[in-house]
Design a protein around this motif. Structure first.
Motif, PDB file in Angstrom:
ATOM      1  N   MET A  34       9.667   6.389 -10.727  1.00 24.71           N
ATOM      2  CA  MET A  34       9.235   7.664 -10.173  1.00 24.71           C
ATOM      3  C   MET A  34       8.951   8.680 -11.284  1.00 24.71           C
ATOM      4  N   ASP A  35       9.784   8.665 -12.327  1.00 26.32           N
ATOM      5  CA  ASP A  35       9.575   9.563 -13.468  1.00 26.32           C
ATOM      6  C   ASP A  35       8.253   9.245 -14.159  1.00 26.32           C
ATOM      7  N   MET A  36       7.935   7.973 -14.288  1.00 25.04           N
ATOM      8  CA  MET A  36       6.686   7.570 -14.934  1.00 25.04           C
ATOM      9  C   MET A  36       5.479   8.089 -14.163  1.00 25.04           C
ATOM     10  N   PHE A  37       5.493   7.938 -12.829  1.00 23.40           N
ATOM     11  CA  PHE A  37       4.375   8.426 -12.025  1.00 23.40           C
ATOM     12  C   PHE A  37       4.262   9.948 -12.090  1.00 23.40           C
ATOM     13  N   ASP A  44       5.587   7.848   1.362  1.00 25.58           N
ATOM     14  CA  ASP A  44       6.906   8.190   0.847  1.00 25.58           C
ATOM     15  C   ASP A  44       6.803   9.553   0.169  1.00 25.58           C
ATOM     16  N   LYS A  45       7.321  10.594   0.805  1.00 28.68           N
ATOM     17  CA  LYS A  45       7.200  11.956   0.300  1.00 28.68           C
ATOM     18  C   LYS A  45       7.895  12.138  -1.052  1.00 28.68           C
ATOM     19  N   LYS A  46       8.849  11.266  -1.362  1.00 28.66           N
ATOM     20  CA  LYS A  46       9.550  11.361  -2.633  1.00 28.66           C
ATOM     21  C   LYS A  46       8.787  10.668  -3.768  1.00 28.66           C
ATOM     22  N   ASN A  47       7.767   9.934  -3.392  1.00 30.42           N
ATOM     23  CA  ASN A  47       6.976   9.191  -4.372  1.00 30.42           C
ATOM     24  C   ASN A  47       5.767  10.035  -4.789  1.00 30.42           C
ATOM     25  N   GLU A  82      -1.620   7.653  -1.657  1.00 29.48           N
ATOM     26  CA  GLU A  82      -2.570   6.835  -2.406  1.00 29.48           C
ATOM     27  C   GLU A  82      -2.566   5.398  -1.882  1.00 29.48           C
ATOM     28  N   SER A  83      -3.600   4.651  -2.224  1.00 26.82           N
ATOM     29  CA  SER A  83      -3.683   3.245  -1.817  1.00 26.82           C
ATOM     30  C   SER A  83      -3.113   2.347  -2.905  1.00 26.82           C
ATOM     31  N   ALA A  84      -2.262   1.422  -2.509  1.00 27.04           N
ATOM     32  CA  ALA A  84      -1.727   0.410  -3.418  1.00 27.04           C
ATOM     33  C   ALA A  84      -2.412  -0.932  -3.175  1.00 27.04           C
ATOM     34  N   GLY A  85      -3.563  -0.898  -2.507  1.00 24.88           N
ATOM     35  CA  GLY A  85      -4.286  -2.123  -2.188  1.00 24.88           C
ATOM     36  C   GLY A  85      -5.169  -2.613  -3.320  1.00 24.88           C
ATOM     37  N   VAL A  86      -5.538  -3.887  -3.247  1.00 24.09           N
ATOM     38  CA  VAL A  86      -6.406  -4.511  -4.247  1.00 24.09           C
ATOM     39  C   VAL A  86      -7.740  -4.848  -3.585  1.00 24.09           C
ATOM     40  N   ARG A  87      -8.790  -4.231  -4.085  1.00 27.52           N
ATOM     41  CA  ARG A  87     -10.102  -4.346  -3.456  1.00 27.52           C
ATOM     42  C   ARG A  87     -10.641  -5.787  -3.454  1.00 27.52           C
ATOM     43  N   PHE A  88     -10.463  -6.509  -4.567  1.00 25.42           N
ATOM     44  CA  PHE A  88     -11.068  -7.849  -4.597  1.00 25.42           C
ATOM     45  C   PHE A  88     -10.314  -8.845  -3.725  1.00 25.42           C
ATOM     46  N   TYR A  89      -9.073  -8.515  -3.328  1.00 21.97           N
ATOM     47  CA  TYR A  89      -8.410  -9.341  -2.326  1.00 21.97           C
ATOM     48  C   TYR A  89      -9.187  -9.258  -1.009  1.00 21.97           C
ATOM     49  N   SER A  90      -9.591  -8.040  -0.649  1.00 24.56           N
ATOM     50  CA  SER A  90     -10.345  -7.841   0.592  1.00 24.56           C
ATOM     51  C   SER A  90     -11.694  -8.554   0.524  1.00 24.56           C
ATOM     52  N   GLU A  91     -12.333  -8.525  -0.643  1.00 26.71           N
ATOM     53  CA  GLU A  91     -13.609  -9.224  -0.821  1.00 26.71           C
ATOM     54  C   GLU A  91     -13.440 -10.719  -0.587  1.00 26.71           C
ATOM     55  N   ALA A  92     -12.359 -11.276  -1.135  1.00 26.77           N
ATOM     56  CA  ALA A  92     -12.109 -12.717  -1.005  1.00 26.77           C
ATOM     57  C   ALA A  92     -11.800 -13.093   0.442  1.00 26.77           C
ATOM     58  N   ILE A  93     -11.077 -12.235   1.139  1.00 26.21           N
ATOM     59  CA  ILE A  93     -10.761 -12.494   2.548  1.00 26.21           C
ATOM     60  C   ILE A  93     -12.046 -12.541   3.367  1.00 26.21           C
ATOM     61  N   LYS A  94     -12.931 -11.598   3.109  1.00 25.82           N
ATOM     62  CA  LYS A  94     -14.203 -11.545   3.836  1.00 25.82           C
ATOM     63  C   LYS A  94     -15.048 -12.780   3.559  1.00 25.82           C
ATOM     64  N   LYS A  95     -15.067 -13.237   2.310  1.00 23.86           N
ATOM     65  CA  LYS A  95     -15.928 -14.355   1.922  1.00 23.86           C
ATOM     66  C   LYS A  95     -15.360 -15.705   2.323  1.00 23.86           C
ATOM     67  N   TYR A  96     -14.057 -15.907   2.096  1.00 21.96           N
ATOM     68  CA  TYR A  96     -13.466 -17.238   2.279  1.00 21.96           C
ATOM     69  C   TYR A  96     -12.763 -17.431   3.615  1.00 21.96           C
TER      70      TYR A  96
END
Length: 291
Positions: A47-50, A215-218, A223-237
């Motif tokens: 949390m300190d790092m962010f 998480d209000k303490k975060n 923000e999004s913690a998602g990975v865009r190319f995972y979604s691309e792969a799901i759509k394609k494969y």
């Protein structure tokens, strides 16, 4: 019918109540979505790092934050805690496929950092009889290609200049690393058997599902913690299903491009899921949450 126990986000804790419940369950395969270590004491540093990054301040090392002695002891504690969780998974006596999470740094070698798996961690993993690592790989099971991609990822939120003022010089490096990981993942997918139905195993969620931090303490709240190319792969494969974790604020089944995305919940709180897949038609029959 194949029954899969899906679990993860233990953060070094495998609750006894969860173990007792799982001992009464019948399943054929165990899948771990990461974060076997990562005890709670690390959280103040993260949390300190962010906070520092969002304020435009320079980050500090965990040694500086905790002090050398406390940092060393914390590393030992985390190692033992993760060992216990992995032992528990191995002790079910079932084939167990795992990816690692962002809190499991010392347990795997990354293709983009200099850090390598620590020797004592590697020696411990070799002693596990049932655990197979698919962190950047795949295994076939019961007519399915189970494809894993875990470990630390540069999420989309890290590329926002307005969010990480002090990181502007590193954003391009992050993005280049992100593209390399995307290429590595799609290269892995090209090597899979086109005839076999696929199951994806991630630690981080795909972009658009189970990905918004709540998480209000975060400092990363919203923000999004998602990975865009995972979604691309799901759509394609179009895999049969996707298993992921990382986001403790979520649990359940949602669809992305009509593909079920399953977050089993945080194992630290005694949560897991049993997923039944009809191997004759390659579709999920049921998802039952435990804990």
């Amino acid at each position: 019918m194949v029954r899969i126990l899906v679990c993860g986000d233990f953060q070094g804790v495998f609750p006894l109540k969860l173990r007792k419940k799982l001992d009464k369950e019948d399943f054929d395969l165990v899948i771990g979505v990461g974060d076997y270590g990562g005890v709670e004491e690390w959280r103040p540093f993260i949390m300190d790092m962010f906070r520092r990054l969002k304020k435009g301040e320079e980050r500090i090392s965990p040694e500086e934050f905790f002090g050398k002695k406390k940092f060393k002891n914390l590393l030992k504690k985390d190692f033992e805690a993760a060992k216990n969780v992995l032992k528990q998974l191995d002790s079910f006596g079932k084939p167990t496929f795992i990816v690692f999470g962002n809190t499991d740094d010392d347990w795997y070698s990354t293709p983009y950092f200099k850090e390598k798996r620590k020797e004592k961690h590697a020696l411990f993993l070799k002693k596990l009889r049932n655990v197979k690592i698919i962190n950047y790989g795949k295994k076939e099971f019961w007519g399915f290609d189970v494809i894993g991609f875990g470990g630390y990822m540069d999420i989309d939120a890290f590329f926002k200049k307005e969010t990480f003022k002090s990181e502007r010089e590193n954003i391009m490096k992050r993005y280049e690393r992100h593209l390399k990981m995307r290429a590595k993942f799609f290269s892995l997918l090209k090597k899979t058997d086109k005839e076999l139905p696929k199951i994806f195993v991630f630690h981080y969620p795909p972009k658009g599902i189970f990905d918004i931090i709540k998480d209000k303490k975060n400092p990363m709240d919203g923000e999004s913690a998602g990975v865009r190319f995972y979604s691309e792969a799901i759509k394609k494969y179009k895999p049969v299903s996707v298993f992921c974790g990382h986001m403790h604020e979520y649990r359940g089944v949602k669809k992305l491009y009509n593909i079920p995305i399953i977050n089993p919940g945080d194992g630290e709180k005694g949560k897991a899921a049993i997923v039944e897949i009809d191997d004759r038609i390659g579709k999920i029959k049921s998802v039952r949450f435990i804990g």
